[in-house]
Design a protein around this motif. Sequence first.
Motif, mmCIF file in Angstrom:
data_model
loop_
_atom_site.group_PDB
_atom_site.id
_atom_site.type_symbol
_atom_site.label_atom_id
_atom_site.label_comp_id
_atom_site.label_asym_id
_atom_site.label_seq_id
_atom_site.Cartn_x
_atom_site.Cartn_y
_atom_site.Cartn_z
ATOM 1 N N ARG A 126 0.835 -1.200 0.000
ATOM 2 C CA ARG A 126 0.000 0.000 0.000
ATOM 3 C C ARG A 126 0.868 1.247 0.000
ATOM 4 O O ARG A 126 1.910 1.275 0.634
ATOM 5 C CB ARG A 126 -0.903 0.020 1.234
ATOM 6 C CG ARG A 126 -1.873 -1.131 1.251
ATOM 7 C CD ARG A 126 -2.686 -1.125 2.513
ATOM 8 N NE ARG A 126 -3.550 -2.299 2.536
ATOM 9 C CZ ARG A 126 -4.730 -2.336 3.094
ATOM 10 N NH1 ARG A 126 -5.212 -1.267 3.704
ATOM 11 N NH2 ARG A 126 -5.437 -3.449 3.074
ATOM 12 N N GLU A 127 0.390 2.261 -0.721
ATOM 13 C CA GLU A 127 1.080 3.542 -0.747
ATOM 14 C C GLU A 127 0.031 4.640 -0.656
ATOM 15 O O GLU A 127 -0.969 4.621 -1.362
ATOM 16 C CB GLU A 127 1.878 3.695 -2.042
ATOM 17 C CG GLU A 127 2.675 4.960 -2.109
ATOM 18 C CD GLU A 127 3.548 5.054 -3.352
ATOM 19 O OE1 GLU A 127 4.285 6.031 -3.458
ATOM 20 O OE2 GLU A 127 3.472 4.148 -4.218
ATOM 21 N N ARG A 128 0.257 5.589 0.207
ATOM 22 C CA ARG A 128 -0.650 6.724 0.373
ATOM 23 C C ARG A 128 -0.356 7.782 -0.688
ATOM 24 O O ARG A 128 0.792 8.009 -1.035
ATOM 25 C CB ARG A 128 -0.487 7.326 1.766
ATOM 26 C CG ARG A 128 -0.924 6.411 2.888
ATOM 27 C CD ARG A 128 -0.637 7.057 4.240
ATOM 28 N NE ARG A 128 -1.117 8.432 4.311
ATOM 29 C CZ ARG A 128 -2.282 8.815 4.856
ATOM 30 N NH1 ARG A 128 -3.074 7.911 5.377
ATOM 31 N NH2 ARG A 128 -2.618 10.094 4.868
ATOM 32 N N CYS A 129 -1.390 8.438 -1.181
ATOM 33 C CA CYS A 129 -1.222 9.517 -2.158
ATOM 34 C C CYS A 129 -0.380 10.638 -1.580
ATOM 35 O O CYS A 129 0.487 11.190 -2.264
ATOM 36 C CB CYS A 129 -2.576 10.076 -2.580
ATOM 37 S SG CYS A 129 -3.576 8.935 -3.539
ATOM 38 N N ASP A 130 -0.635 10.988 -0.306
ATOM 39 C CA ASP A 130 0.070 12.116 0.290
ATOM 40 C C ASP A 130 1.515 11.806 0.664
ATOM 41 O O ASP A 130 2.243 12.674 1.121
ATOM 42 C CB ASP A 130 -0.691 12.667 1.492
ATOM 43 C CG ASP A 130 -0.901 11.650 2.603
ATOM 44 O OD1 ASP A 130 -0.500 10.473 2.452
ATOM 45 O OD2 ASP A 130 -1.485 12.032 3.634
ATOM 46 N N GLU A 131 1.947 10.563 0.445
ATOM 47 C CA GLU A 131 3.338 10.188 0.680
ATOM 48 C C GLU A 131 4.083 9.891 -0.626
ATOM 49 O O GLU A 131 5.235 9.499 -0.611
ATOM 50 C CB GLU A 131 3.405 8.974 1.612
ATOM 51 C CG GLU A 131 2.902 9.286 3.018
ATOM 52 C CD GLU A 131 2.824 8.060 3.909
ATOM 53 O OE1 GLU A 131 3.020 6.920 3.414
ATOM 54 O OE2 GLU A 131 2.535 8.241 5.106
ATOM 55 N N HIS A 132 3.424 10.077 -1.741
ATOM 56 C CA HIS A 132 4.016 9.860 -3.062
ATOM 57 C C HIS A 132 4.583 11.203 -3.537
ATOM 58 O O HIS A 132 3.852 12.090 -4.003
ATOM 59 C CB HIS A 132 2.952 9.327 -4.024
ATOM 60 C CG HIS A 132 3.515 8.870 -5.326
ATOM 61 N ND1 HIS A 132 3.748 9.728 -6.374
ATOM 62 C CD2 HIS A 132 3.897 7.653 -5.742
ATOM 63 C CE1 HIS A 132 4.236 9.057 -7.391
ATOM 64 N NE2 HIS A 132 4.334 7.782 -7.033
ATOM 65 N N ALA A 133 5.887 11.390 -3.388
ATOM 66 C CA ALA A 133 6.536 12.698 -3.592
ATOM 67 C C ALA A 133 6.228 13.334 -4.948
ATOM 68 O O ALA A 133 5.923 14.531 -5.021
ATOM 69 C CB ALA A 133 8.045 12.568 -3.401
ATOM 70 N N VAL A 136 2.621 14.590 -4.932
ATOM 71 C CA VAL A 136 2.507 15.752 -4.044
ATOM 72 C C VAL A 136 3.099 16.986 -4.718
ATOM 73 O O VAL A 136 2.480 18.055 -4.722
ATOM 74 C CB VAL A 136 3.190 15.483 -2.686
ATOM 75 C CG1 VAL A 136 3.322 16.759 -1.870
ATOM 76 C CG2 VAL A 136 2.416 14.422 -1.903
ATOM 77 N N ASP A 137 4.271 16.838 -5.321
ATOM 78 C CA ASP A 137 4.906 17.964 -6.009
ATOM 79 C C ASP A 137 4.024 18.513 -7.125
ATOM 80 O O ASP A 137 3.907 19.731 -7.295
ATOM 81 C CB ASP A 137 6.271 17.562 -6.574
ATOM 82 C CG ASP A 137 7.314 17.301 -5.496
ATOM 83 O OD1 ASP A 137 7.077 17.676 -4.324
ATOM 84 O OD2 ASP A 137 8.355 16.699 -5.832
#
Length: 148
Positions: A126-133, A136-137
């Motif tokens: 699992r990967e969170r959207c807000d932790e995908h650099a 986010v950029d």
Amino acid sequence: MNAKRMAGGCACGAVRFEAEIDSDEAYLCHCRMCQRATGSVSIAFKNLPQTSMRWLSGPDWYDSSPIARRPYCAKCGTSLGFQFREGPNLDLTVAAFDEPSRFKPTSHFGAESIHEAWIDTRALPRERCDEHAKLVDKWVAATGSVPD
């Protein structure tokens, strides 16, 4: 469970609805018609009486078969539900509600078309959207913040 007025709508906000919801029961539909209409392997629906909801704006309607039609937003393409031409109820997509976390799946419909590999995905990474650099950029550059 007490009835609660809940609101929802499409991705762009052009279509809005409100509904009196008296239970948290929802279901997953896997039928091929819903798969094709939504572009997904299943769709989560909340079934409710038509008299317990009202459209505040929109929607547009797609005659998806001789027996049913589907509300959607022509501006952004959001699929909002399913309605038989005859009958007192309709289905609204769970994700179209502003607070979809209230609902709990209680059954599967269209079981002949279930894609089993997509049912239990707990073991997948699992990967969170807000932790995908990179994502986010892009959001920060475009809007100044990351959406909810």
